[in-house]
Enzyme design. Sequence first.
Site, PDB file in Angstrom:
ATOM      1  N   TYR A  68      40.930  76.000 -18.909  1.00 52.69           N
ATOM      2  CA  TYR A  68      40.758  75.112 -17.756  1.00 52.69           C
ATOM      3  C   TYR A  68      39.372  75.343 -17.165  1.00 52.69           C
ATOM      4  CZ  TYR A  68      45.883  74.512 -17.818  1.00 52.69           C
ATOM      5  OH  TYR A  68      47.176  74.236 -18.164  1.00 52.69           O
ATOM      6  N   PHE A  79      47.175  77.056 -21.377  1.00 50.14           N
ATOM      7  CA  PHE A  79      48.036  76.254 -20.502  1.00 50.14           C
ATOM      8  C   PHE A  79      48.473  76.974 -19.226  1.00 50.14           C
ATOM      9  CE2 PHE A  79      48.693  74.293 -24.715  1.00 50.14           C
ATOM     10  CZ  PHE A  79      48.334  72.995 -24.423  1.00 50.14           C
ATOM     11  N   HIS A 188      49.212  65.994 -27.869  1.00 57.50           N
ATOM     12  CA  HIS A 188      48.923  66.919 -26.779  1.00 57.50           C
ATOM     13  C   HIS A 188      49.772  66.556 -25.562  1.00 57.50           C
ATOM     14  CE1 HIS A 188      46.522  69.068 -23.727  1.00 57.50           C
ATOM     15  NE2 HIS A 188      46.116  69.816 -24.735  1.00 57.50           N
TER      16      HIS A 188
END
Length: 225
Positions: A68, A79, A188
Amino acid sequence: MKSIQLNESWLRHLEGEFQKPYMIGLRKRLVEVQSTTGFYPAANQIFRAMNETPLHRVKVVILGQDPYHGIQQAEGLSFSVPRGIPVPPSLKNIYKELQDDLGVSPASHGNLLEWAHRGVLLLNTVLTVAPGMAGSHRNLGWELFTDAVLTVVSREQPSVVFLLWGKFAHQKIGLIDEKKHLALLAPHPSPLSAYQGFFGCRHFSLANTFLEDNGLLPIPWQLSN
Protein backbone atom coordinates in the site's frame (compact mmCIF):
# COMPACT_ATOMS: atom_id res chain seq x y z
CA MET A 1 19.43 0.62 5.24
CA LYS A 2 20.74 -1.63 7.98
CA SER A 3 21.96 -5.17 7.42
CA ILE A 4 19.37 -7.69 6.24
CA GLN A 5 17.47 -9.40 9.04
CA LEU A 6 15.85 -12.51 7.60
CA ASN A 7 14.54 -15.58 9.40
CA GLU A 8 17.14 -18.36 9.27
CA SER A 9 14.70 -20.83 7.69
CA TRP A 10 14.58 -18.56 4.63
CA LEU A 11 18.11 -17.20 4.74
CA ARG A 12 19.71 -20.60 4.28
CA HIS A 13 17.99 -20.87 0.89
CA LEU A 14 18.08 -17.21 -0.16
CA GLU A 15 21.42 -15.95 1.11
CA GLY A 16 22.92 -16.19 -2.37
CA GLU A 17 20.32 -13.80 -3.75
CA PHE A 18 21.77 -10.96 -1.68
CA GLN A 19 25.13 -11.33 -3.44
CA LYS A 20 23.70 -11.09 -6.95
CA PRO A 21 24.09 -7.90 -9.00
CA TYR A 22 20.36 -7.19 -9.12
CA MET A 23 20.06 -7.18 -5.33
CA ILE A 24 23.21 -5.13 -4.81
CA GLY A 25 21.81 -2.56 -7.24
CA LEU A 26 18.39 -2.66 -5.60
CA ARG A 27 19.83 -2.11 -2.16
CA LYS A 28 21.87 0.84 -3.42
CA ARG A 29 18.75 2.33 -4.99
CA LEU A 30 16.77 1.98 -1.77
CA VAL A 31 19.52 3.72 0.20
CA GLU A 32 19.30 6.63 -2.25
CA VAL A 33 15.50 6.75 -2.10
CA GLN A 34 15.46 6.51 1.68
CA SER A 35 17.33 9.79 1.96
CA THR A 36 14.99 11.61 -0.47
CA THR A 37 11.36 10.58 -0.98
CA GLY A 38 11.49 7.57 1.34
CA PHE A 39 9.53 4.37 0.76
CA TYR A 40 6.97 2.06 2.33
CA PRO A 41 7.02 -0.10 4.39
CA ALA A 42 9.74 0.83 6.90
CA ALA A 43 13.09 -0.81 6.15
CA ASN A 44 12.76 -3.18 9.10
CA GLN A 45 9.45 -4.48 7.71
CA ILE A 46 10.48 -5.18 4.12
CA PHE A 47 10.97 -8.90 4.79
CA ARG A 48 8.30 -9.14 7.46
CA ALA A 49 6.17 -11.67 5.56
CA MET A 50 8.99 -14.21 5.80
CA ASN A 51 10.00 -13.28 9.33
CA GLU A 52 6.44 -13.78 10.60
CA THR A 53 5.96 -17.02 8.65
CA PRO A 54 9.06 -19.25 8.69
CA LEU A 55 9.49 -21.47 5.64
CA HIS A 56 8.67 -24.71 7.43
CA ARG A 57 5.29 -23.31 8.53
CA VAL A 58 4.07 -22.14 5.10
CA LYS A 59 0.81 -23.84 4.10
CA VAL A 60 -0.83 -21.10 2.02
CA VAL A 61 0.66 -18.26 -0.03
CA ILE A 62 -1.44 -15.15 -0.74
CA LEU A 63 0.41 -13.22 -3.41
CA GLY A 64 -0.17 -9.48 -3.68
CA GLN A 65 1.32 -6.91 -6.07
CA ASP A 66 3.14 -4.16 -4.19
CA PRO A 67 2.69 -2.54 -0.76
CA TYR A 68 0.00 0.00 0.00
CA HIS A 69 1.30 3.47 -0.85
CA GLY A 70 -0.78 5.46 1.66
CA ILE A 71 0.48 6.87 4.96
CA GLN A 72 0.83 4.21 7.69
CA GLN A 73 -0.81 1.49 5.57
CA ALA A 74 2.05 -0.77 4.49
CA GLU A 75 3.41 -3.13 7.13
CA GLY A 76 5.20 -5.79 5.11
CA LEU A 77 2.28 -8.22 4.81
CA SER A 78 0.26 -8.37 1.58
CA PHE A 79 -3.26 -6.90 1.88
CA SER A 80 -2.73 -6.20 5.61
CA VAL A 81 -2.77 -2.84 7.39
CA PRO A 82 -2.06 -2.01 11.04
CA ARG A 83 -4.94 -1.88 13.51
CA GLY A 84 -6.47 1.57 13.59
CA ILE A 85 -6.03 2.10 9.84
CA PRO A 86 -9.23 1.86 7.75
CA VAL A 87 -9.70 -1.48 6.00
CA PRO A 88 -8.72 -1.00 2.32
CA PRO A 89 -11.30 -1.82 -0.39
CA SER A 90 -9.49 -4.93 -1.67
CA LEU A 91 -9.33 -6.38 1.83
CA LYS A 92 -13.00 -5.60 2.39
CA ASN A 93 -13.70 -7.72 -0.69
CA ILE A 94 -11.48 -10.51 0.64
CA TYR A 95 -13.48 -10.45 3.86
CA LYS A 96 -16.74 -10.53 1.86
CA GLU A 97 -15.65 -13.60 -0.11
CA LEU A 98 -14.44 -15.28 3.07
CA GLN A 99 -17.83 -14.71 4.68
CA ASP A 100 -19.74 -15.94 1.63
CA ASP A 101 -17.46 -18.99 1.32
CA LEU A 102 -16.99 -20.12 4.92
CA GLY A 103 -19.35 -17.95 6.95
CA VAL A 104 -16.42 -16.17 8.61
CA SER A 105 -17.47 -12.77 9.95
CA PRO A 106 -15.38 -9.83 8.70
CA ALA A 107 -12.87 -8.50 11.21
CA SER A 108 -13.33 -4.95 12.47
CA HIS A 109 -9.75 -4.16 11.43
CA GLY A 110 -7.39 -4.93 8.56
CA ASN A 111 -4.50 -6.59 10.39
CA LEU A 112 -3.73 -10.08 9.04
CA LEU A 113 -0.84 -10.96 11.36
CA GLU A 114 -2.82 -13.88 12.81
CA TRP A 115 -3.00 -15.42 9.35
CA ALA A 116 0.77 -15.09 9.01
CA HIS A 117 1.27 -16.90 12.30
CA ARG A 118 -1.06 -19.69 11.16
CA GLY A 119 1.00 -20.50 8.08
CA VAL A 120 -0.23 -17.99 5.49
CA LEU A 121 2.68 -16.32 3.71
CA LEU A 122 1.43 -12.80 2.90
CA LEU A 123 3.88 -11.97 0.13
CA ASN A 124 3.91 -9.14 -2.40
CA THR A 125 5.71 -9.55 -5.73
CA VAL A 126 7.34 -6.13 -5.09
CA LEU A 127 8.38 -5.38 -1.51
CA THR A 128 8.65 -1.56 -1.48
CA VAL A 129 6.83 1.43 -2.98
CA ALA A 130 7.27 5.21 -3.10
CA PRO A 131 4.78 7.22 -1.00
CA GLY A 132 1.63 7.93 -2.99
CA MET A 133 2.88 6.17 -6.13
CA ALA A 134 1.44 2.69 -6.71
CA GLY A 135 3.72 0.42 -8.71
CA SER A 136 6.65 2.84 -8.49
CA HIS A 137 9.22 0.20 -7.46
CA ARG A 138 8.34 -2.36 -10.10
CA ASN A 139 11.26 -3.54 -12.24
CA LEU A 140 13.87 -2.48 -9.69
CA GLY A 141 14.70 -6.12 -8.97
CA TRP A 142 12.20 -7.19 -6.35
CA GLU A 143 10.43 -9.48 -8.80
CA LEU A 144 13.60 -11.56 -9.14
CA PHE A 145 13.84 -11.92 -5.38
CA THR A 146 10.21 -12.85 -4.80
CA ASP A 147 10.39 -15.30 -7.70
CA ALA A 148 13.21 -16.95 -5.75
CA VAL A 149 11.02 -16.99 -2.63
CA LEU A 150 8.18 -18.72 -4.49
CA THR A 151 10.63 -21.20 -6.01
CA VAL A 152 11.95 -22.08 -2.56
CA VAL A 153 8.44 -22.63 -1.21
CA SER A 154 7.54 -24.84 -4.15
CA ARG A 155 10.72 -26.88 -3.84
CA GLU A 156 11.01 -27.22 -0.07
CA GLN A 157 7.45 -27.43 1.21
CA PRO A 158 4.84 -30.17 0.70
CA SER A 159 1.25 -29.48 -0.27
CA VAL A 160 1.07 -25.66 -0.31
CA VAL A 161 -1.91 -23.72 -1.67
CA PHE A 162 -0.96 -20.70 -3.77
CA LEU A 163 -3.73 -18.10 -4.05
CA LEU A 164 -2.92 -16.09 -7.17
CA TRP A 165 -5.22 -13.10 -7.51
CA GLY A 166 -4.85 -10.80 -10.49
CA LYS A 167 -2.71 -10.80 -13.64
CA PHE A 168 0.59 -10.10 -11.87
CA ALA A 169 0.09 -13.08 -9.59
CA HIS A 170 -1.09 -15.31 -12.45
CA GLN A 171 2.26 -14.81 -14.16
CA LYS A 172 3.97 -16.71 -11.32
CA ILE A 173 2.24 -20.03 -11.87
CA GLY A 174 5.24 -21.36 -13.81
CA LEU A 175 7.28 -21.24 -10.58
CA ILE A 176 4.92 -23.66 -8.83
CA ASP A 177 5.19 -27.46 -9.00
CA GLU A 178 1.54 -28.30 -9.55
CA LYS A 179 2.21 -32.00 -9.11
CA LYS A 180 2.43 -31.48 -5.35
CA HIS A 181 0.88 -28.05 -4.78
CA LEU A 182 -2.46 -26.42 -5.56
CA ALA A 183 -2.51 -23.13 -7.48
CA LEU A 184 -5.82 -21.26 -7.48
CA LEU A 185 -6.30 -18.32 -9.86
CA ALA A 186 -8.91 -15.56 -9.68
CA PRO A 187 -9.24 -11.89 -10.61
CA HIS A 188 -7.78 -9.39 -8.15
CA PRO A 189 -10.07 -8.49 -5.21
CA SER A 190 -9.86 -4.81 -6.14
CA PRO A 191 -13.26 -3.12 -6.60
CA LEU A 192 -12.31 -2.80 -10.28
CA SER A 193 -12.23 -6.56 -10.82
CA ALA A 194 -13.74 -8.39 -7.84
CA TYR A 195 -17.07 -8.84 -9.62
CA GLN A 196 -15.33 -10.44 -12.60
CA GLY A 197 -14.77 -13.72 -10.78
CA PHE A 198 -13.12 -13.08 -7.44
CA PHE A 199 -16.47 -13.15 -5.71
CA GLY A 200 -17.59 -16.75 -5.76
CA CYS A 201 -14.12 -18.24 -6.30
CA ARG A 202 -14.36 -20.08 -2.94
CA HIS A 203 -10.59 -20.15 -2.61
CA PHE A 204 -10.65 -20.31 1.18
CA SER A 205 -12.71 -23.49 1.39
CA LEU A 206 -10.83 -25.03 -1.54
CA ALA A 207 -7.53 -24.28 0.22
CA ASN A 208 -8.65 -25.93 3.45
CA THR A 209 -10.01 -28.97 1.63
CA PHE A 210 -6.67 -29.44 -0.13
CA LEU A 211 -4.74 -29.11 3.13
CA GLU A 212 -6.97 -31.63 4.89
CA ASP A 213 -6.79 -34.03 1.94
CA ASN A 214 -3.01 -33.93 2.33
CA GLY A 215 -3.03 -34.59 6.06
CA LEU A 216 -2.57 -30.99 7.19
CA LEU A 217 -4.69 -28.89 9.52
CA PRO A 218 -6.90 -26.31 7.79
CA ILE A 219 -6.27 -22.58 8.24
CA PRO A 220 -8.50 -20.96 10.90
CA TRP A 221 -9.45 -17.88 8.88
CA GLN A 222 -11.42 -16.10 11.62
CA LEU A 223 -9.49 -13.09 12.95
CA SER A 224 -9.72 -11.75 16.49
CA ASN A 225 -11.36 -8.35 16.89
